[in-house]
Scaffold this active site. Structure first.
Site, mmCIF file in Angstrom:
data_model
loop_
_atom_site.group_PDB
_atom_site.id
_atom_site.type_symbol
_atom_site.label_atom_id
_atom_site.label_comp_id
_atom_site.label_asym_id
_atom_site.label_seq_id
_atom_site.Cartn_x
_atom_site.Cartn_y
_atom_site.Cartn_z
ATOM 1 N N ASP A 1 56.565 83.618 52.204
ATOM 2 C CA ASP A 1 58.000 84.281 52.491
ATOM 3 C C ASP A 1 57.757 85.526 53.043
ATOM 4 O OD1 ASP A 1 58.183 82.593 49.842
ATOM 5 O OD2 ASP A 1 60.246 82.501 50.557
ATOM 6 N N ARG B 1 69.018 87.908 49.301
ATOM 7 C CA ARG B 1 67.620 87.733 48.609
ATOM 8 C C ARG B 1 66.453 88.476 49.331
ATOM 9 N NH1 ARG B 1 65.568 81.761 48.083
ATOM 10 N NH2 ARG B 1 64.521 82.725 46.243
HETATM 11 C C1 LIG Z 1 58.254 77.726 54.598
HETATM 12 S S1 LIG Z 1 58.441 78.915 53.371
HETATM 13 C C2 LIG Z 1 58.992 78.316 51.985
HETATM 14 C C3 LIG Z 1 58.748 79.240 50.876
HETATM 15 O O1 LIG Z 1 60.077 79.627 50.539
HETATM 16 C C4 LIG Z 1 60.071 79.068 49.093
HETATM 17 O O2 LIG Z 1 60.675 79.859 48.196
HETATM 18 P P1 LIG Z 1 62.304 79.545 47.831
HETATM 19 O O3 LIG Z 1 62.428 78.275 47.407
HETATM 20 O O4 LIG Z 1 62.423 80.395 46.440
HETATM 21 O O5 LIG Z 1 63.154 79.926 48.753
HETATM 22 C C5 LIG Z 1 58.679 79.057 48.678
HETATM 23 O O6 LIG Z 1 58.039 80.568 48.409
HETATM 24 C C6 LIG Z 1 57.985 78.573 49.836
HETATM 25 O O7 LIG Z 1 56.620 78.696 50.070
#
Ligand SMILES: CSC[C@H]1O[C@H](OP(=O)(O)O)[C@H](O)[C@@H]1O
EC number: 5.3.1.23
Length: 347
Positions: free
Chosen positions: A239, A91
């Site tokens: 992120d 990713r």
């Molecule tokens: C504590 S950072 C979590 C952050 O990651 C999530 O993305 P994903 O679920 O696609 O990995 C989301 O952006 C969150 O804020």
């Protein structure tokens, strides 16, 4: 949570991950013994959330080298380089993935003179250290955020920056757990967060299980709860934070930040310092992941749009620094001017 749900565990020389794609309906733990299987778990979001991705990647790096040749460092390094290059393709947006890979590679280089068998032991020790550091970091973020909140406040969050996105406490949710421990009553509003619904399936799940007052709203309801005065603060995760303070976070965060400005509600971004990427100058330079169209038009099993229709599915957006009230890290609270004050964190 009746049982302590651990997002990530290292047990009997295997990585154990809670399968977050099955929550809130099933609690299933899977074991991983190869770098390739960790790549897949990150890609399909069985493990997700920037800090959790970083910790899982660190263990993935070790799994990729545990059986590497021990004849020479060069032979070992060839396997490590190939594995980490592949892991880095899982990713693109969460910088924690690359931070963890780089940290593991640095440890290997710093200890290249060790016998390879000892070097391998040093690397699993580093992955475990990264794991343990994350828990401490998140608790400190929560302490720093609590100083910005008051008992009885209404707090809106987007996506899941919770215990399930980390190893414990979460980043945005950390003050919610700490507040509960201190007898405060924060009223949390969780955006369900289309299309993957991390807010309802993960944030609402973990907070509800913890006995925290959480209400699920659709993303389109964020404006009305703010207009009704229900929200005193907004806390999201991230992120990747660029050097100028621009914030890449789950798609929809930009909209929430614009609403926050309109209703004069503080917009806090809760991040561990490994999520801050001073090498990326602005939000425009952050790679934004685009995911499969089915997440949008077949997220509930049946098509909710023509199967061949065009779909745009960026998994993240970028909130400009001017929309951010403060970036709250384990090292302290960072306010504008962000470029200067973020650099100072690492000085
Ligand atoms: C504590 S950072 C979590 C952050 O990651 C999530 O993305 P994903 O679920 O696609 O990995 C989301 O952006 C969150 O804020």
């Amino acid at each position: 949570m009746t049982e302590q749900l651990l997002t990530i565990q290292w047990k009997n020389d295997k990585l154990v991950l809670l399968d977050q794609t099955l929550l809130p309906n099933e609690i299933v733990y899977n074991e991983y013994e190869s770098l390739e299987s960790v790549w897949e778990a990150i890609r399909v979001m069985q493990v997700r959330g920037a800090p959790a991705i970083g910790v899982a990647a660190a263990y993935g790096v070790y799994l990729g080298i545990k059986d590497a040749p021990e004849t020479s460092f060069d032979a070992f390094w060839e396997v490590m380089q190939k594995g980490t290059d592949y892991l880095a393709t899982s990713r693109p947006t969460a910088v924690n993935l690359f931070w963890a890979i780089d940290r593991m590679k640095s440890v290997a280089i710093d200890h290249k003179t060790l016998p390879i068998s000892h070097l391998k032991e040093r690397l699993i020790e580093e992955a475990i250290e990264i794991h343990h550091e994350d828990e401490e970091i998140n608790k400190q973020i929560g302490e720093n955020l609590l100083g910005l909140l008051k008992d009885g406040m209404g707090v809106l969050t987007h996506c899941n920056a919770g215990a399930l996105a980390t190893t414990k406490y979460g980043t945005a949710t950390s003050p919610m757990y700490l507040a509960k421990e201190r007898g405060w009553n924060l009223k949390v509003y969780a955006d369900e967060t289309r299309p993957r619904l991390q807010g309802s399936t993960l944030t609402a799940f973990e907070l509800y299980q913890a006995g925290i007052d959480v209400t699920v709203i659709t993303d389109s309801m964020a404006a009305v709860v703010m207009s009704q005065g229900k929200i005193d603060a907004i806390i999201v995760g991230a992120d990747r934070v660029a050097a100028n303070g621009d914030v890449a976070n789950k798609i929809g965060t930009l909209g929430v930040s614009i609403l926050a400005k309109n209703y004069n509600i503080p917009f806090y971004v809760a991040v561990p310092t490994p999520t801050i990427d001073l090498e990326t100058k602005t939000g425009k330079d952050i790679p934004i992941e685009e995911r499969e169209k089915e997440e949008v038009i077949k997220g509930f099993g049946a098509y909710t749009a023509p199967a061949d229709v065009a779909v745009y599915n960026p998994a993240f957006d970028v909130t400009p620094a001017e929309n951010v009230t403060a970036i709250v890290t384990e090292k302290g609270i960072v306010r504008a001017p962000f470029a200067e004050n973020l650099r100072a964190l690492f000085a």
